[in-house]
Write a protein that holds these residues in place. Structure first.
Motif: not given
Lengths: 180, 180
Positions: A2-5, A7, A24, A26, A28, A30, A32, A34-37, A116, B17-18, B65-67, B71
């Protein structure tokens, strides 16, 4: 694949002596957002060593692990120093933690720990043709070295107290490669 | 077993947060004092699921996987919710991420991830006797499910892109138990 989100933004949100957390933003593929840590990767990588003796044993160490506040039977491991190769780091850690050098070092596998949440990778190195050689390390106490017969490893790995995923993966991969 | 170091003081030194980082002031049994850092464990644990189909396949997922900002082919996994057992969490994650429920769930192994730096543990659960069942999850995008023939798993595991230690350990342990 898939295409990476994408940043949109990366920023440091917490930092201590050893750890740094990055947020981060992100988008995606599609749409959407999101904030990831994740933990920021620093340093030059890490190595884990499988020291194999000529008489059919693996040299394990019994080391204090702060995360679980207990001792655990594990493989020698450590960070790669600046300017070192993974094989050089493996031999140095072996000398510091186990008291042996290796004339033969083979790369088995590069593994991720929790992809992750961190970019951390560890190179698993098999050390054979060992000779006694001690280098001073930075451990607070001398590590107990526990020689373990190779033909009993599969029994050890299923025991409840033997739980570290990277060590289990490394030993089972090595045993499998050895049989084939 | 050696005497554990005494925790003289534990304090939170960074928080997001995490993640939360804790500094431990330790005195080892030989009198040496050190400050270690570790990630604080929160929550109720985590589960990883090996979903096995009746026709001899494992259902893997392809997940961002954000790390590593990429994918990866991995096993379904997630956190245990408050009040859930590990088996219940495994079945819920399976329904959310793969679109199947399991009539049979067996605990394979509890593993640690990086015990020197975190107390995080994950329960590996084998799911069999599957039936189609989808629950809405919190993923930003639908996960691609990749059925993989069991008799080709040992080839997959040695490939460079298949690198997650916990997944490799879980699959090799399960294959070993299955053969015995």
């Amino acid at each position: 694949m898939p295409t990476k989100p994408k940043i949109l933004k990366a920023s440091s949100v917490a930092k201590s002596r050893l750890f740094e957390v990055e947020a981060l933003s992100l988008r995606f593929s599609n749409g959407v957002e999101r904030i990831y840590e994740r933990l920021t990767s620093r340093g030059h990588g890490a190595v884990m060593v499988i020291p194999v003796t000529a008489d059919g044993q693996i040299l394990l160490i019994n080391e204090y692990a702060a995360g679980i506040h207990d001792y655990q039977l594990t493989l020698p491991k450590g960070l790669v120093d600046p300017g070192e190769t993974a094989l050089e780091a493996a031999n140095r850690e072996l000398m510091e933690e186990v008291g042996f050098g290796a004339r033969n070092l083979d790369h088995l596998k590069t593994m991720t720990t929790s992809p992750s949440y961190m970019g951390h990778k560890i190179d698993v190195i098999v050390a054979t043709d060992l000779y006694p050689k001690r280098l001073p390390g930075d451990e607070p106490e001398e590590l107990e070295v526990v020689p373990y017969p190779i033909d009993q490893l599969t029994d050890l790995i299923v025991e409840d107290h033997f739980a570290e995923a990277r060590v289990i993966a490394a030993l089972l991969l090595w045993l499998q490669q050895r049989q084939s």
